[in-house]
Scaffold this motif. Structure first.
Motif, short mmCIF file in Angstrom:
data_model
loop_
_atom_site.label_atom_id
_atom_site.label_comp_id
_atom_site.label_asym_id
_atom_site.label_seq_id
_atom_site.Cartn_x
_atom_site.Cartn_y
_atom_site.Cartn_z
N PRO A 1 -2.50 1.16 -0.07
CA PRO A 1 -3.27 0.62 -1.21
C PRO A 1 -2.50 0.29 -2.40
CG PRO A 1 -3.78 2.99 -0.88
CD PRO A 1 -3.04 2.47 0.09
N GLU A 2 -2.45 -0.55 -3.29
CA GLU A 2 -1.57 -0.87 -4.42
C GLU A 2 -1.97 0.17 -5.41
OE1 GLU A 2 0.74 -2.93 -4.37
OE2 GLU A 2 0.32 -3.27 -2.15
N GLN B 1 -10.33 -4.16 2.04
CA GLN B 1 -11.07 -3.33 0.99
C GLN B 1 -12.19 -2.41 1.36
OE1 GLN B 1 -8.47 -4.42 -1.37
NE2 GLN B 1 -10.06 -3.95 -2.62
N SER C 1 -9.31 0.21 -8.84
CA SER C 1 -8.47 0.23 -7.60
C SER C 1 -9.22 -0.82 -6.70
CB SER C 1 -8.75 1.38 -6.97
OG SER C 1 -8.19 2.53 -7.51
N GLY D 1 -7.02 -4.01 -6.17
CA GLY D 1 -6.68 -4.01 -4.66
C GLY D 1 -7.03 -5.64 -4.46
N ARG E 1 -4.50 -8.68 -2.93
CA ARG E 1 -4.73 -9.15 -1.66
C ARG E 1 -4.89 -10.47 -1.43
NH1 ARG E 1 -2.22 -4.70 0.06
NH2 ARG E 1 -3.61 -3.14 0.29
#
Lengths: 221, 192
Positions: free
Chosen positions: A59-60, B138, B29, B33, B37
């Motif tokens: 996860p970034e 995700q 997040s 995220g 992506r």
């Protein structure tokens, strides 16, 4: 789309359901088919490899001050006008209409400045009266005959064809066609009728020009 | 969750900074995220994620309290990412790492596999890419994806299956799937 054999189609569907998390593994018949089918085994291998690969995507991590930055931006950015804060819109519209009305009334009642245009006397030279078409054609024919006699020795006498304007109007010639149109279906009449009317008007104009006496003064644009 | 969402939104609408901060921290997040992506670029993803939250705060009064908050926010995220992708069409592509080919290491090729997967995902058409990333990276359920992209769940499933097959085909084509891979994995599982 490739037409797969029935067993392979079922194996692919089962693989999709496994990847969707709907079933934990292949049903027995699919599992036994996969043992004997290289393509379906390769599909399973690729899917397993894909899942393993996707799981390695870490996860970034966001910068620590991300929330602060967003809060600062959100406070600076102008908020969208809510319905409550748009109370001034009707007032603005009313003011605009009053101003437009005032300008329109003023425009109609006051004497506006009208620029004067200097009158320039224009003398229009009337052109010579054009000769009737039949005479012009006859003159042209004679001129051609004279020329040919001058250029060709012992030229035979040229006999000009007699020319005369038609005695019956093109409208009369069109009438049978129009009548036959009337016998056709409504669709045909409706689609051709505008064309026919245009032709009639054009023919009428030509005929009027040809047949009328040319006493009229030339038009000046 | 719905009551929690409503209370949180109410705090934000009243302009309470702690409520706004809580909302950001709860969804940052997921939002970042997804941006990362889909955009494959960290700075762009940060910019778009910030923009998403600013828009969320601006439009909170339009949120339907009867529906969950997350899909609505993810929908705004998807739209902002699409806008950014549209802008990029006119710019030269600078997502260079998509074309990187890391050195093949026979013992551990996870980096190579990651690079190949990134490449395969980036080659998907935008709708498929969104669905694939939301589901597989995700871990969003179908209904959240469907709300976010404003399509029925059936369409999401179809797109996901097609996207997945394209990715699998790409992996096979590029030699990322050894013939005996399943057997090797199963044998390793039995040993464990």
């Amino acid at each position: 789309m490739v037409n797969l054999p029935e067993h392979c189609k079922r194996a692919r569907e089962a693989l999709d359901r496994r990847l969707d998390g709907e079933i934990p593994g292949d049903p027995p018949d699919v599992a036994s088919h996969r043992l004997t089918c290289g393509a379906c085994r390769a599909d399973e291998s690729a899917a397993l490899r894909m899942v393993l690969g996707l799981n390695t995507f870490a996860p970034e991590v966001l910068p620590a001050d991300f929330a602060e930055r967003v809060l600062a931006m959100a406070c600076v950015a102008p908020a969208a006008p809510s319905r409550l804060t748009r109370w001034w819109l009707p007032s603005l519209a009313l003011a605009a209409s009053v101003m437009i009305a005032v300008f329109v009334i003023r425009d109609q009642t006051t004497d506006r400045y009208k620029p004067e245009v200097a009158t320039v006397p224009v003398k229009i030279e009337s052109a010579a009266r054009p000769a009737p078409l039949a005479e012009s054609i006859a003159e042209a024919g004679e001129a051609v005959a004279v020329l040919s006699r001058k250029t060709v020795i012992n030229a035979p006498e040229v006999k000009l064809p007699s020319f005369s304007l038609p005695t019956e109007g093109p409208l009369d010639r069109l009438e049978p066609a129009v009548a036959s149109l009337q016998n056709m279906g409504n669709g045909a009449v409706l689609s051709i009728s505008p064309l026919t009317n245009s032709v009639r008007r054009a023919a009428d104009l030509v005929w009027t020009e040809l047949a009328s006496d040319t006493d009229a003064e030339p038009k000046v644009n | 969750m719905a009551a929690e969402d409503t209370a949180l939104v109410q705090h934000c609408l009243e302009g309470r900074p702690e409520g706004m901060r809580l909302l950001i921290e709860r969804f940052q997040s997921d939002v970042f995220g997804l941006c990362f992506r889909l955009l494959h670029h960290r700075q762009d993803a940060e910019d778009v994620a910030q923009e998403v939250f600013v828009r969320v705060f601006r439009s909170l009064h339009r949120w339907d309290g009867a529906r969950p908050l997350k899909p609505w926010i993810m929908g705004i995220t998807v739209n902002r990412c699409r806008t950014m992708m549209g802008k990029r069409v006119r710019r030269p592509e600078y997502v260079d790492y998509l074309h990187d080919k890391p050195a093949r290491d026979e013992r551990d090729d996870s980096r190579e596999l990651q690079a190949e997967l990134r490449l395969a995902i980036a080659q998907l058409r935008p709708d498929y890419q969104t669905v694939f990333v939301m589901f597989h990276l995700q871990n969003e359920p179908y209904d959240v994806i469907a709300t976010a992209i404003d399509r029925p769940v059936g369409t999401v499933k179809t797109w996901l299956h097609r996207a997945r097959h394209e990715v699998l085909d790409c992996l096979k084509r590029r030699g990322m799937v050894p013939d005996d891979f399943v057997t090797a994995v199963k044998t390793a599982d039995r040993k464990d």
